[in-house]
Scaffold this motif. Sequence first.
Motif, short mmCIF file in Angstrom:
data_model
loop_
_atom_site.label_atom_id
_atom_site.label_comp_id
_atom_site.label_asym_id
_atom_site.label_seq_id
_atom_site.Cartn_x
_atom_site.Cartn_y
_atom_site.Cartn_z
N ALA A 113 -20.82 79.63 -3.27
CA ALA A 113 -20.84 78.24 -2.80
C ALA A 113 -19.44 77.80 -2.38
O ALA A 113 -18.48 77.99 -3.11
N GLY A 114 -19.36 77.25 -1.19
CA GLY A 114 -18.09 76.72 -0.70
C GLY A 114 -17.25 77.70 0.09
O GLY A 114 -16.24 77.31 0.67
N ALA A 115 -17.64 78.97 0.11
CA ALA A 115 -16.84 79.97 0.84
C ALA A 115 -17.28 80.03 2.29
O ALA A 115 -18.48 79.93 2.59
N PRO A 116 -16.34 80.19 3.23
CA PRO A 116 -16.73 80.34 4.64
C PRO A 116 -17.42 81.67 4.88
O PRO A 116 -17.18 82.65 4.18
N ARG A 117 -18.28 81.69 5.88
CA ARG A 117 -19.00 82.93 6.23
C ARG A 117 -18.25 83.65 7.34
O ARG A 117 -17.73 83.03 8.26
N TRP A 118 -18.23 84.96 7.25
CA TRP A 118 -17.60 85.79 8.26
C TRP A 118 -18.61 86.78 8.81
O TRP A 118 -19.53 87.20 8.11
N THR A 119 -18.43 87.18 10.06
CA THR A 119 -19.35 88.12 10.70
C THR A 119 -18.57 89.31 11.25
O THR A 119 -17.35 89.23 11.49
N ILE A 120 -19.29 90.38 11.49
CA ILE A 120 -18.66 91.57 12.08
C ILE A 120 -18.14 91.24 13.48
O ILE A 120 -17.07 91.72 13.88
N ALA A 121 -18.83 90.38 14.21
CA ALA A 121 -18.36 89.99 15.54
C ALA A 121 -16.99 89.31 15.46
O ALA A 121 -16.12 89.56 16.31
N GLN A 122 -16.77 88.48 14.44
CA GLN A 122 -15.46 87.86 14.25
C GLN A 122 -14.39 88.91 13.97
O GLN A 122 -13.25 88.80 14.44
N MET A 123 -14.74 89.93 13.19
CA MET A 123 -13.78 90.98 12.87
C MET A 123 -13.35 91.72 14.16
O MET A 123 -12.19 92.05 14.34
N PHE A 124 -14.31 91.95 15.03
CA PHE A 124 -13.99 92.62 16.29
C PHE A 124 -13.15 91.72 17.21
O PHE A 124 -12.37 92.22 18.03
N ASP A 125 -13.32 90.41 17.08
CA ASP A 125 -12.46 89.49 17.83
C ASP A 125 -11.01 89.58 17.35
O ASP A 125 -10.07 89.53 18.15
N TYR A 126 -10.83 89.68 16.01
CA TYR A 126 -9.48 89.80 15.46
C TYR A 126 -8.82 91.10 15.90
O TYR A 126 -7.66 91.13 16.29
N PHE A 127 -9.59 92.18 15.79
CA PHE A 127 -9.04 93.51 16.03
C PHE A 127 -9.94 94.26 17.02
O PHE A 127 -10.81 95.05 16.62
N PRO A 128 -9.76 94.04 18.32
CA PRO A 128 -10.62 94.68 19.33
C PRO A 128 -10.63 96.20 19.22
O PRO A 128 -11.62 96.84 19.61
N ARG A 129 -9.54 96.77 18.71
CA ARG A 129 -9.50 98.23 18.57
C ARG A 129 -10.62 98.73 17.66
O ARG A 129 -11.17 99.81 17.88
N LEU A 130 -10.97 97.96 16.64
CA LEU A 130 -12.05 98.38 15.75
C LEU A 130 -13.39 98.40 16.49
O LEU A 130 -14.24 99.25 16.23
N LYS A 131 -13.59 97.45 17.40
CA LYS A 131 -14.83 97.45 18.18
C LYS A 131 -14.91 98.69 19.04
O LYS A 131 -15.98 99.32 19.16
N GLU A 132 -13.77 99.07 19.64
CA GLU A 132 -13.74 100.27 20.46
C GLU A 132 -14.11 101.51 19.65
O GLU A 132 -14.69 102.45 20.18
N ARG A 133 -13.77 101.49 18.36
CA ARG A 133 -13.95 102.68 17.52
C ARG A 133 -15.04 102.50 16.47
O ARG A 133 -15.05 103.19 15.45
N ARG A 134 -15.97 101.59 16.72
CA ARG A 134 -16.96 101.24 15.70
C ARG A 134 -17.83 102.42 15.29
O ARG A 134 -18.36 102.45 14.16
N ASP A 135 -18.02 103.40 16.15
CA ASP A 135 -18.84 104.56 15.82
C ASP A 135 -18.02 105.77 15.38
O ASP A 135 -18.56 106.86 15.20
N THR A 136 -16.71 105.56 15.19
CA THR A 136 -15.80 106.63 14.77
C THR A 136 -15.73 106.70 13.26
O THR A 136 -15.73 105.68 12.57
N LYS A 137 -15.66 107.94 12.72
CA LYS A 137 -15.48 108.09 11.27
C LYS A 137 -14.14 107.48 10.87
O LYS A 137 -13.11 107.73 11.50
N ALA A 138 -14.15 106.71 9.81
CA ALA A 138 -12.95 105.95 9.41
C ALA A 138 -11.80 106.87 9.00
O ALA A 138 -10.63 106.49 9.14
N GLY A 139 -12.11 108.06 8.54
CA GLY A 139 -11.06 108.98 8.14
C GLY A 139 -10.19 109.46 9.28
O GLY A 139 -9.08 109.93 9.06
N SER A 140 -10.68 109.31 10.50
CA SER A 140 -9.90 109.75 11.66
C SER A 140 -9.10 108.61 12.29
O SER A 140 -8.41 108.82 13.29
N LEU A 141 -9.17 107.41 11.72
CA LEU A 141 -8.40 106.28 12.24
C LEU A 141 -6.93 106.42 11.90
O LEU A 141 -6.55 107.08 10.93
N SER A 142 -6.10 105.77 12.70
CA SER A 142 -4.67 105.70 12.38
C SER A 142 -4.46 104.80 11.16
O SER A 142 -5.37 104.07 10.74
#
Length: 240
Positions: A113-142
């Motif tokens: 109660a009282g906490a703002p809601r966040w979405t995956i779309a918002q996360m991709f807005d913050y960091f577009p690079r993550l959207k580009e790599r959304r189907d990439t295994k996380a272990g291969s990220l920089s």
Amino acid sequence: MNEMETPLLDVEDLHARYGKSHVLHGVNLRVAPNEVVSLVGRNGSGRSTTMKTIMGLVAPASGCIRLRGRDLAGARPYAICRAGIAYVPEEREIFANLTVDENLRMGEQPPVAGAPRWTIAQMFDYFPRLKERRDTKAGSLSGGEQQMLTICRSLLGNPLVILIDEPTEGLAPRIVSQVGECIADMQRKGVSVLLVEQKLTIALKVATRVCVMGHGRIVFQGNPAELMANDAVVSQWLAV
């Protein structure tokens, strides 16, 4: 924080030990609603241990950790997370064999109660690079991409307070700037932030208030301008 304002997160007389080593010596720390508090100090001063103890990863020897008045000291990490505290560890700890998208979905949970809601779309807005790599295994990220992912995964838990430990360590300046903008937007949207950051310029830029740690206790609290005007504190507890 105004003395009359009720804190969202209230740490009182917190002690913690690693085996026989007494690491935290009565930490007193408050984070108000909608506040960014930077916790600064030299390596070994107890900053990361404070974060881990708040999160239940280190058992407190004594003291209180209250979130909206509810004492969480000694609770299990999952219970603390569900109560409304998120944690971005220095080690990042992504799920290496899952994709970026799967990592993000692992972090989703209903907001308290009282906490703002966040979405995956918002996360991709913050960091577009993550959207580009959304189907990439996380272990291969920089390293920078993994840091982005960890911050976003924690935000998707829809917390009241987020603890962020050394988010800019080893990152390129462009990504450091993105992380700073993300922290500022957390505050604007109503999430309080407790930040451990070694780079003093960044810690002061994003903070509404600064707490200096030394030898396992808080030795100074004030706004960034008050800290930089206090030559004695800077010299004794921060200067290299």
